[in-house]
Design a protein around this motif. Structure first.
Motif, mmCIF file in Angstrom:
data_model
loop_
_atom_site.group_PDB
_atom_site.id
_atom_site.type_symbol
_atom_site.label_atom_id
_atom_site.label_comp_id
_atom_site.label_asym_id
_atom_site.label_seq_id
_atom_site.Cartn_x
_atom_site.Cartn_y
_atom_site.Cartn_z
ATOM 1 N N LYS A 197 34.753 10.029 9.687
ATOM 2 C CA LYS A 197 33.482 9.945 8.948
ATOM 3 C C LYS A 197 33.667 10.541 7.564
ATOM 4 C CE LYS A 197 31.093 12.198 12.154
ATOM 5 N NZ LYS A 197 31.982 12.294 13.331
ATOM 6 N N ASN A 390 25.829 7.112 7.191
ATOM 7 C CA ASN A 390 25.752 7.370 8.627
ATOM 8 C C ASN A 390 24.633 8.379 8.892
ATOM 9 O OD1 ASN A 390 26.214 7.653 11.378
ATOM 10 N ND2 ASN A 390 28.450 7.619 11.143
ATOM 11 N N ALA A 393 24.461 9.892 12.563
ATOM 12 C CA ALA A 393 25.435 10.953 12.854
ATOM 13 C C ALA A 393 25.063 12.241 12.131
ATOM 14 C CB ALA A 393 26.836 10.513 12.445
#
Length: 559
Positions: A197, A390, A393
């Motif tokens: 990520k 994201n 997340a």
């Protein structure tokens, strides 16, 4: 006198200001500081050196070209610049020039294959890719495939140039406008627990990191650090490179070679050294092969007064490694705790006692506490902004009141018996250095009760077996004291009866049976912590930073 760094509150909402790091480089240049960055490989007749004056001059010139290249980016695309460069003077100039252009640095690993590079460029929506000449053959095809502008930085100290690839659109010079809350740096997580990520740090959060480490580790312009780690990782790029530059210190890049690095560390030039446990093991192995005379020379050289401290981080430091290095070098390695999302959060103290197996106390600019399950929570200006693109997340990793959930488990303080073990361990390591160990007992009891110990990554290092929650790192530390175990990884192997079986995956020096290991282990560990299975391998999977990739071991058991 360097300008005071403005706080995040003072900078928030401001536009058209100079990035704090670039302002510091300007101040160092005006102060006439020499030796900003050095490249040394142990083979050339002389190292390559660039001063802060020439570093700033290059930064200004290259930033203009980056502004132009970004001005022609597609509408709506972010000002993200991915770059692929070996640790070098060129790397530093690219990083600073990107910031001077008001853009975001996205450094990538020079060891990544093309598919990984494509993922990183696409994930960050970077419209511009830059490489050094050595990486052009790998990175340009990636940029071409994805339709990104591409440029190569080349030249040698003190002058560097940035050459756009043929066909790159020309653009009028743009206007640089950005604020403290804008993205300054995107680093990717290691991907050991899932797809990597992109961790977004702002100009404000990276500056908070430099300020925190400067105070905690007493960085000044008189420091000279030897840099052997990758520069796409928080340890290499933030803890070492950028904190050094922030303070006007000297950064000396060199490829890792145990003999050359030990010669540099013992030269009297180096004031601090940051590494991972694997490097200290390799140093020890090198010294074991030296003549008695050379070994004595290097061991004595590490006791020079200019070498202020040596750090071990990015992976758990086994106590035997710490003790062995104390005897060799006279230094008790400084352990600390951090991660891509938070920079550094905990550290042992520069002065005073360092406790084996402990990562110390909260750093300046960091608040740390444990949740009900022993998970580490962090809050403060050093914490990242978000995972890029994201939102789900990002939200998942924060509590409702803004604490970042690290995913690591820890213990703070402990029982009287556990604290005595810490004291005994500190005394043993300090004795190994040859110094007086009587001062260990003077540490305030309250401070010892608030020290943090990392029990492991919740997803891979905390084993749930027969109703117990067991720290794999604790068991590993004990197993590594066995004379036949060179390396080990302790994992929880799925089991219908136990939930997870404590399994030791070991690299051995000789023969060792499970029965022998269990008999030996029962004398040193609680019975439920003793490995129930033993797997012997020739090597353990590790990433570029030397960190064990336990997920790869566990994935084999799931197959």
């Amino acid at each position: 006198m360097l300008p005071a760094t403005r706080s995040a509150q003072q900078l928030s909402g401001m536009c058209d200001y100079e990035a704090p790091m670039v302002a510091r480089i300007r101040a160092h240049a005006e102060a006439g500081l020499e030796k900003a960055v050095v490249e040394s490989d142990g083979k050339s007749a002389a190292p390559v050196v660039i001063s802060y004056r020439d570093l700033f001059r290059n930064t200004e010139e290259l930033s203009k070209k980056i502004v132009q290249l970004l001005a022609s980016r597609p509408d709506g695309s972010p000002k993200h610049v991915t770059y692929l460069a070996n640790p070098s003077i060129a790397y530093v100039i690219v990083e600073l020039a990107i910031w001077s252009a008001g853009a975001t640095c996205v450094p990538l690993s020079v060891h990544s294959p093309a598919p990984e590079l494509e993922y990183f460029v696409e994930n960050t929506e970077s419209p511009l890719c830059i490489s050094d000449p050595a990486m052009e053959g790998l990175f340009k095809p990636v940029a071409d495939k994805l339709g990104r502008a591409f440029a190569v930085i080349s030249g040698q100290s003190p002058l560097f140039t940035l050459t756009p690839a043929p066909g790159t659109p020309e653009a009028a010079e743009g206007v640089v406008q950005f604020a403290a809350g804008d993205a300054a740096l995107i680093l990717f997580t290691s991907g050991t627990t899932g797809k990597p990520k992109g961790v977004v740090h702002t100009f404000s959060s990276v500056t908070a990191t430099y300020e925190s480490l400067t105070e905690a580790w007493s960085w000044t312009s008189r420091d000279h650090t030897l840099h052997v780690l990758p520069c796409h990782h928080i340890h290499g790029v933030q803890n070492i490179l950028n904190t050094a530059l922030f303070n006007g210190a000297t950064v000396e890049f060199t490829p890792f070679d145990a003999g050359h690095c030990l010669n540099r560390i013992t030269s009297g030039d180096i004031t601090c050294f940051h590494a991972v446990p694997t490097i200290y093991v390799k140093f020890t192995q090198y010294l074991d092969k030296c003549t008695a005379e050379k070994r004595a020379e290097l061991c004595q050289g590490m006791r020079n007064e200019k070498l202020r401290y040596m750090v071990s981080g990015s992976a758990a430091l086994p106590v035997p490694t710490m003790t062995a290095w104390a005897e060799i070098s006279g230094h008790v390695l400084l352990e600390r705790y951090g991660m891509t999302e938070i920079g550094m959060a905990l550290s042992n103290n520069m002065g005073g006692t360092r406790f084996p197996g402990c990562v110390g106390w909260p750093l300046p600019n960091c608040e740390v506490k444990l949740d009900e399950e022993g998970g580490i929570l962090i809050r403060g200006p050093c914490v990242f902004k978000e995972y890029y693109r994201n939102e789900e997340a990002t939200k998942k990793e924060f509590t409702e009141d803004g604490w970042f959930k690290s995913g690591d488990s820890s213990q703070c303080g402990g029982s009287a018996e556990e604290l005595q073990v810490l004291q005994d361990g500190a005394i043993a390591v300090l004795k190994a250095t040859g110094r007086d160990s009587s001062a260990v007992g003077t540490i305030p009891e309250d401070a010892l009760k608030s020290i943090y110990r990392i029990m492991g990554r919740s997803s891979v290092d905390i084993i749930k077996s027969g109703g117990y929650k067991i720290s794999a790192l604790e068991i590993e530390s004990v197993l590594l004291t066995h004379e036949k175990i060179k390396e080990c990884a302790v994992v929880g192997k799925p089991d219908e009866t136990w939930g997870e079986k404590v399994t030791a995956v070991c690299v051995l020096d000789g023969d060792l049976s499970l029965k022998e290991l269990r008999e030996w282990g029962k004398e040193r560990l609680a019975s439920y912590k003793v490995p129930q299975e033993l797997e012997v391998v020739t090597e353990l999977p590790r990433n570029q930073m030397g960190k064990l990739e336990k997920k790869k071991i566990l994935d084999r058991y799931k197959a």
